[in-house]
Structure formats: structure tokens, C-alpha cells
Scaffold this active site. Sequence first.
Site, short mmCIF file in Angstrom:
data_model
loop_
_atom_site.label_atom_id
_atom_site.label_comp_id
_atom_site.label_asym_id
_atom_site.label_seq_id
_atom_site.Cartn_x
_atom_site.Cartn_y
_atom_site.Cartn_z
N CYS A 167 29.47 -57.08 3.30
CA CYS A 167 28.17 -56.44 3.09
C CYS A 167 28.05 -55.09 3.79
CB CYS A 167 27.06 -57.38 3.53
SG CYS A 167 27.17 -59.00 2.72
N HIS A 307 19.25 -54.40 8.43
CA HIS A 307 20.03 -55.26 7.53
C HIS A 307 19.13 -56.36 6.98
CE1 HIS A 307 23.62 -56.83 5.73
NE2 HIS A 307 23.55 -57.97 6.41
N GLU A 318 19.24 -59.19 15.00
CA GLU A 318 19.12 -57.75 14.77
C GLU A 318 17.87 -57.20 15.45
OE1 GLU A 318 19.36 -54.47 11.16
OE2 GLU A 318 19.02 -56.58 10.67
N LYS A 339 15.63 -55.37 1.44
CA LYS A 339 16.21 -56.53 0.76
C LYS A 339 15.13 -57.52 0.33
CE LYS A 339 20.80 -56.55 2.95
NZ LYS A 339 20.63 -55.41 3.90
N HIS A 344 19.92 -59.03 -1.72
CA HIS A 344 21.11 -58.58 -0.99
C HIS A 344 22.17 -58.19 -2.01
CE1 HIS A 344 24.05 -57.87 1.89
NE2 HIS A 344 23.94 -58.94 2.67
N PHE A 407 30.03 -60.33 6.56
CA PHE A 407 30.88 -61.46 6.94
C PHE A 407 32.20 -60.92 7.53
CE2 PHE A 407 29.14 -64.70 3.60
CZ PHE A 407 27.97 -64.81 4.33
#
Length: 421
Positions: A167, A307, A318, A339, A344, A407
Site C-alpha cells: 500500500c 493512512h 498512526e 479512504k 483503500h 504490508f
Amino acid sequence: MELKRVVVTGLGAITPLGLDVQSTWENALKGVSGAGPITHFDASKFKTQFACEVKGFNPDEYIEPRDSRRMDLYLKYALAAATQAMNDSGLVDDGKEDHNDVGVIFGSGIGGLHTFECEAGDYAKNEERGPRYSPFFIPMMIADIAAGQISMKYGFRGPNFGVVSACATSTNAMIDAFNYVRLGMATAIVTGGSEAPIYPAGVGGFNAMRAISTRNDSPETASRPFSGSRDGFVIGEGGVCLVFEELEHALARGAKIYAEVIGGGMSGDAYHITHPHPEGLGAKLVMERALADAGIRPEDVDYINVHGTSTPAGDAGEVQAVKEVFGEHAYKLNISSTKSMTGHMLGATGAMEALFCVKSVQEDMVPPTINHEEGDEDENIDYKLNFTFGQAQQRVVNVALSNTFGFGGHNATIIVKKYKG
């Protein structure tokens, strides 16, 4: 060595919120959700039956039908977004551009997932007759082919490669593009990312990981970053492209300048293959590195597009990292997770959110975080921060920062500012 200044001179977008930059941006400011029932395949037997799909896309507007049949959907999104960005930039309109000095650095987190799924299925069906694969299988599937195809369409012979970091993919691609231009290795780079994962393997795979929301009764409210009831991200798709150009080159040809790119940072969590570090150590480090690279103080930042995937672990870590990096200034920032509207978009999400940052500094508007309801709090999140809940906010945005985490513990941050000559 004196580094060159880098500006954004072209934008393109095919997204769950619209088929161009303007409609995508306008719908983001309105707080429109791109989520709805899956139409790409029959998802009735899946735990998750909704996604943020691109709606009404016609590849024939950008690609010859004969060629389109030999392309995965992720590549079609990439070429469409790149075509928009190139038309917007005017970079090749006069026919005098030295194509040796223009490159393409473009990413996809997964690549041609649907192509792979179809070919694997065909092999299983034809096992008795022996293996039969399309000669286009490999070039349709590989994640670097978007960069290759864009360069071939325009004849760009500068630096050319694909980027894969889950991502964080398209943010890493943009940081590479930024560095190549400011180091003088190219006058311009076409950059961004695309993804088309909304097929059985993508949805089923993320379901098996318990990574995506299963709020089938209310898809449009399923992506709810920072809310206590969040239960995973909503999978999205699309393609987003930006043209990064050396400032003097852009000025010499009278280009429209949207914003200036001033810094990028990268880090690794070194923690887990899918879970972010619980204390946000990698997130903290990547923002600090981006600020240092840009040569600015935390207090100089006005807006952070976080994010913010709407996962229980990711959002809280975060937020903690933002508080540690920005201190008291964190409470003066606008923060939002777009998002909540786009879903996403995996390998395309960094480019999507960088584009939102570019538009924010251009128009002094911050898009909202939607779907948060009063009383739906998480004790691990500080709601004194301004998450821009509910509706867009107007404010002066001189500097905007975008975070993307992937990831494997990949973290990437890019910073843009208002262009002032």
C-alpha cells in the site's frame, strides 16, 4: 551539488469518486462515499459483498479496443490516468520535448490479479489436455507493465521502472520520481499507481486475513477511520497519475504549476508482515525523515492526509505517531482520511492521497473524514485532534503531508507545498 526544485504540472485520476480529477475532488469535498455492492463478480457467497469500485469507466476512450483486450484492468486504469495527466501537463504538445529526459516511475501493489486468476482457472479446467496459457498472460499480469506501457505510448526513454511496496507503492514511486528530477537525472517523470483487486482472489484473500470490513448492510458507512466500531478497510481500485517536473523546465515552457514537491521519507517497521508497529515507531520515523528531507519544522505543516485505513490497530498507532512528531502543533493541524470515501486503493492509494494534498494546497480546502458518529469513540484515539469529521474545511494550506503504510512494514511519506515562485 545543488538540488533542483520539483513541481507538479499534470494530474489524472480514475477513481471510485469520479472518472477525472475534478469530479473526484468535488465528490471528496462533498463527503461522497464511493462504496457499494460489488459488480465485478458475484460476491454473494463472500463475507464482504461491497467495495469502492470505479463506476462507468470506458477504456475505449483511452485505448484502442484491440489493444485493450490484451490488458488487465489495472493497466487500463493506469493508461487512462496517465493520458489525463499528460494532456493536463501539455508536456508533449509542441513536439519539441527531448523524450530521452522524460521518464516513467509507476507502481502497482498487486498487478494483474484478475489476469492471474483467470489463467490459473483455465489451466485447472484444461489440465487433462496439458497446460495452455495465453501468450499475453505474463505481460498482462506483471506489476511493472504500467510503467512500460506509458513510456511506449509517449516515447519516453528516461528512467523507467515499476515499484512494488504494497500500500506504500505509489508513494515510493513518487519519492523516486522526486529524487530523479531533483538530482537532474530527468526533466520530468510521469508517476503514480494503479490497482484493480476487486475480484474473488482479492476479496477472498483479504477476507481470510480479516482485514476488510464486513458491514454488508451499510457499505457506504463501512470505511470509518478513527471510529470505535471500525472493523477493517474497504477495498478500492483505480489509477492516479501526477507529472513531476523540474521547475525551470516547467517555467520555460509556460506550464501550469499545481504545487511544489519538497520532501519524502521512507522507513520500515521491522515488526510484522501485516500488522503495523503498535507504538507507531515506523510511522514516527518516516514522518521525521520526510520533514528533515523537506527542511521544514513540524509547525510548518497545515494538513496531514493520514493512512487511516479504518483498521483497529492501524489508526490508533498512526495517531500516536502524529502526536509524538508534531507535539502541541498536532492540535492545530487538520487531519483527514480520504479512504473513508475512496476506500483503500492499495497500490494506487498513495498517489490518490498525494493528489488530494496537491489540491488542498492549491485551493486551501481540506477534504473530510466521513462516517464518524458522535458516541462512536475509541479510547486509544485522542479526539481533541481535528480529524475534519463530517465535512470539508476551508483553511490556508501552505504545506500538506501524506502518509502511506504497507504490508511488510513499508512506510512512505511525501510532502507538498504551495508554489510561490
